[in-house]
Scaffold this motif. Structure first.
Motif, mmCIF file in Angstrom:
data_model
loop_
_atom_site.group_PDB
_atom_site.id
_atom_site.type_symbol
_atom_site.label_atom_id
_atom_site.label_comp_id
_atom_site.label_asym_id
_atom_site.label_seq_id
_atom_site.Cartn_x
_atom_site.Cartn_y
_atom_site.Cartn_z
ATOM 1 N N ASN A 36 28.280 -0.284 4.079
ATOM 2 C CA ASN A 36 26.923 -0.575 3.627
ATOM 3 C C ASN A 36 26.815 -1.966 3.028
ATOM 4 O O ASN A 36 25.855 -2.688 3.298
ATOM 5 N N ILE A 39 26.912 -4.519 5.861
ATOM 6 C CA ILE A 39 25.643 -4.591 6.594
ATOM 7 C C ILE A 39 24.592 -5.352 5.798
ATOM 8 O O ILE A 39 23.876 -6.195 6.345
ATOM 9 N N ILE A 40 24.517 -5.100 4.504
ATOM 10 C CA ILE A 40 23.557 -5.814 3.658
ATOM 11 C C ILE A 40 23.882 -7.306 3.628
ATOM 12 O O ILE A 40 22.995 -8.152 3.723
ATOM 13 N N LEU A 42 25.439 -9.033 5.953
ATOM 14 C CA LEU A 42 25.126 -9.579 7.273
ATOM 15 C C LEU A 42 23.631 -9.828 7.427
ATOM 16 O O LEU A 42 23.215 -10.881 7.924
ATOM 17 N N ILE A 43 22.823 -8.896 6.970
ATOM 18 C CA ILE A 43 21.374 -9.070 7.036
ATOM 19 C C ILE A 43 20.936 -10.253 6.175
ATOM 20 O O ILE A 43 20.117 -11.074 6.596
ATOM 21 N N ALA A 44 21.506 -10.380 4.983
ATOM 22 C CA ALA A 44 21.163 -11.502 4.098
ATOM 23 C C ALA A 44 21.561 -12.828 4.739
ATOM 24 O O ALA A 44 20.809 -13.811 4.686
ATOM 25 N N TYR A 45 22.736 -12.882 5.373
ATOM 26 C CA TYR A 45 23.191 -14.106 6.038
ATOM 27 C C TYR A 45 22.261 -14.476 7.195
ATOM 28 O O TYR A 45 21.893 -15.642 7.367
ATOM 29 N N LEU A 46 21.857 -13.493 7.992
ATOM 30 C CA LEU A 46 20.960 -13.772 9.114
ATOM 31 C C LEU A 46 19.596 -14.259 8.640
ATOM 32 O O LEU A 46 19.021 -15.177 9.232
ATOM 33 N N ILE A 47 19.091 -13.686 7.564
ATOM 34 C CA ILE A 47 17.820 -14.149 6.999
ATOM 35 C C ILE A 47 17.969 -15.580 6.490
ATOM 36 O O ILE A 47 17.101 -16.427 6.718
#
Length: 95
Positions: A36, A39-40, A42-47
């Protein structure tokens, strides 16, 4: 739910055994918690990368280099710098 069984030890038998993480898609225990967090992150990096690219920070690099060469040409044309200085600085800017 928030007892001493967060890390899979104790009487509850697992990380939020019957809570929202109870044996579902992400699994339980420490491994599920790390998945978890991963995943969080990774999402923060992509944003972050999306915002950085939309801000134009990568697109301005080439333009500023061309602007610098143009300014250098103008300084050479006005006689502010000699040919050797012009060639040396142009090589640095384009290299």
């Amino acid at each position: 739910m928030f007892g001493c069984d967060w890390f899979g030890f104790g009487p509850g038998g697992g990380y939020m055994h019957n809570g929202f993480m109870g044996g579902g898609l992400m699994g339980g225990g420490i491994f599920g918690m790390f998945i978890n967090i991963l995943i969080i992150a990774l999402i923060a990096y992509l944003i972050f990368k999306l915002v950085q690219n939309l801000g134009g920070s990568t697109g301005n690099r080439g333009k500023s280099s061309r602007d610098s060469v143009q300014i250098l040409r103008e300084r050479y044309a006005r006689g502010d710098i000699d040919e050797d200085e012009y060639l040396k600085r142009k090589e640095i800017l384009e290299g």
